[in-house]
Design an enzyme around this catalytic site. Structure first.
Site, short mmCIF file in Angstrom:
data_model
loop_
_atom_site.label_atom_id
_atom_site.label_comp_id
_atom_site.label_asym_id
_atom_site.label_seq_id
_atom_site.Cartn_x
_atom_site.Cartn_y
_atom_site.Cartn_z
N LYS A 112 0.82 -1.21 0.00
CA LYS A 112 0.00 0.00 0.00
C LYS A 112 0.86 1.27 0.00
CE LYS A 112 -3.99 -2.29 0.90
NZ LYS A 112 -3.55 -3.69 0.94
C1 PLP Z 1 -4.17 -4.80 0.47
C2 PLP Z 1 -3.38 -6.04 0.41
C3 PLP Z 1 -3.68 -7.06 -0.50
C4 PLP Z 1 -4.86 -6.98 -1.43
O1 PLP Z 1 -4.72 -6.00 -2.42
P1 PLP Z 1 -6.01 -5.44 -3.20
O2 PLP Z 1 -5.50 -4.32 -4.03
O3 PLP Z 1 -6.96 -4.96 -2.13
O4 PLP Z 1 -6.57 -6.55 -3.97
C5 PLP Z 1 -2.87 -8.17 -0.53
N1 PLP Z 1 -1.83 -8.31 0.32
C6 PLP Z 1 -1.52 -7.35 1.22
C7 PLP Z 1 -0.37 -7.58 2.15
C8 PLP Z 1 -2.27 -6.19 1.29
O5 PLP Z 1 -1.94 -5.24 2.18
#
Ligand code: PLP
Length: 499
Positions: A112
């Site tokens: 993120k």
């Molecule tokens: C947010 C997240 C995901 C999922 O990603 P999306 O874009 O919501 O599909 C997978 N792994 C981790 C560690 C995340 O923080």
């Protein structure tokens, strides 16, 4: 032609790119999309000569043409700096025959960070492009990783406040501790009774609540969102698909034009949708492999065309993927229905009232062509963490393990010889408890104390970003239910006392 963004649910809603970023969500509940996506084209040969920063600038200029060149450069250079502990920003490692795209080198050690390091910069500039005077109040529901990354991104950014809601029992101790120890004059963290979907649904409703919006307006404030429903969050994620491809070309692992697959551990469908966008722009992508955990609603959807959330919500060791309502799927439906806003609106209404919808046959065919999906059980997740460590001395986090296992399934089902990149979305230290247990068995030790033990036993150092986390002071202890979230927001915003 000036690029416009429209609502997935209503073609007559048209806003400039900056406004789409500032608003986050369309007033009708739809998501902002660029109708002209299929006219965007990228010169892949040229892209293959660029590094991460220049790639990001190119992509952003394409999607946000009402930003000046200086605004884009400034955003990219301020976002992707020494906050990242690897100069490449998104390094690609080779583990056995597999390529692993490491997206966890930012300030909160999860993927993120890539989008949320830049979103505050984009938002401030978008705000000035729209001549907006109000302060921005960022509302965010988090399954764990978005929350901390958004808090870090917006912390002490002038003219903004950020309120993060996380499911009380739905995040890892490391994730929770990271959030509740966040400093900054403008940061607020609230635990919500319920799961991520409850929190996300409530946030979306609050963003759509016109009475509340008016109240905020009177206070000189305006809501926006840092979830991947915000297009300003999604677009920066396109960059690493291109930079990874370029990396493999530079390393002579692939030839320019050769299609490769990406395996994406998926929750809210933001990351994998960015891959779909990259492919629309001309990146040679074979299959988009969608990896799910035991909350396998996306696997079912991609195999049957039926999206059905009439099912139990499961808490897994990959909590950032514990989601039943994948918001960004709505953007995919828009493009796959040939931009039929009314059709998308109808499906979303079905989802709300029936908790289920079924797409038409034309879309089913497209889904089959573009995607492949499988899901990974809890036992297989743990087994994969252990097997990969034993074979290659590489420690996967639990989400990445889900992707790894799904790729193994894909290989045995298809034998596809194309080169494939697995996206690693978190450092294993973010989920120390589960990773330690998978590798070395049960332990009584608390997760926050286990980090050193995991490091000592595997020889991987604890990322400096979370060193000493256990000793940091808790600065947030708010709690509410989904029903009282809007009251909590008003309480926070009208609070005259200093924090
Ligand atoms: C947010 C997240 C995901 C999922 O990603 P999306 O874009 O919501 O599909 C997978 N792994 C981790 C560690 C995340 O923080």
């Amino acid at each position: 032609m000036v690029l416009k963004y429209e609502s997935t649910r209503n073609r007559s809603v048209n806003v400039r790119p900056s406004e789409a970023v500032v608003k986050g969500l369309s007033d009708d509940g739809g998501l902002f999309v660029p109708r002209a996506l299929d006219q965007f084209k990228i010169d892949i040969k040229e892209m293959c000569t660029l590094g991460f920063h220049d790639t990001a600038k190119k992509i952003l200029r394409l999607f946000f043409p009402d930003f000046t060149e200086e605004q884009i450069n400034d955003s990219v250079m301020n976002a992707y700096d020494s906050k990242f502990d690897d100069e490449a920003i998104v390094p690609v490692k080779k583990v056995g025959d597999q390529f692993i795209m490491e997206l966890f080198h930012g300030s909160t050690i999860a993927f993120k960070d890539i989008a949320l390091s830049i979103l505050p910069h984009l938002m401030k500039k978008a705000q000035s492009n729209c001549n907006m005077e109000e302060d921005i109040v960022i509302l965010t529901a988090t399954s764990g990783d978005t929350g901390k990354a958004a808090l870090e991104g917006f912390k002490n950014v002038e003219g903004t406040k950020i309120i993060v809601f996380y499911p009380n029992d739905g995040v890892s101790p490391v994730q929770e501790k990271q959030m509740v120890t966040t400093e900054g004059e403008n940061t607020y963290v609230v635990a919500v009774e319920g799961n991520f979907d409850d929190a996300q649904t409530a946030v979306k409703e609050i963003l759509n609540d016109s009475a509340l919006r008016e109240k905020l307006g009177d206070m000189g404030m305006k809501f926006s969102s840092a979830n991947s429903i915000n297009i300003g969050r999604l677009v920066p994620q396109i960059s690493y698909y291109f930079s990874t491809y370029a990396d493999l070309v530079k390393r002579a692992e692939i030839k320019i034009g050769e299609a490769i697959n990406f395996v994406v551990p998926t929750g809210n469908f933001g990351n994998i949708l960015a891959c779909y966008f990259a492919k629309q722009l001309g990146l040679p992508v074979g299959k988009l492999i969608c990896a799910a955990n035991e909350n396998n609603v996306l696997y079912d959807f991609l195999s049957t065309g039926i999206y059905d959330i009439n099912r139990a919500f499961k808490k897994t060791m990959s909590p950032s993927m514990d989601i039943l309502i994948s918001s960004n799927l709505e953007r995919l439906l828009y493009f796959m229905s040939d931009k039929d806003n009314a059709y998308v609106a109808e499906l979303m209404k079905d989802l709300k009232t029936e908790k289920r919808y079924e797409v038409n046959d034309a879309i089913k065919v497209k889904l089959k062509n573009e995607f492949w999906s499988s899901y990974c059980s809890e036992a297989d997740t743990a087994m994969t963490v252990k097997a990969v460590y034993e074979a290659y001395d590489y420690v996967l986090d639990t989400h990445t393990a889900v992707a790894y296992k799904v790729y193994e399934d894909y290989l045995s089902a298809t034998g596809d010889p194309r080169k494939t990149v697995i996206l690693s979305t978190a450092s294993p230290f973010k989920f120390t408890g589960s990773v330690y247990k998978a590798l070395f068995g049960e332990t009584e030790t608390e997760e926050l104390e286990l980090m050193q033990a995991l490091s000592a036993k595997t020889g991987v150092s604890v990322p400096q970003q979370i060193e000493g986390l256990g000793e940091r002071k808790v600065l947030h202890d708010r709690f509410c239910t989904p029903e009282t979230m809007s009251d909590e927001i008003l309480k926070i915003l009208s609070d005259k006392e200093q924090k």
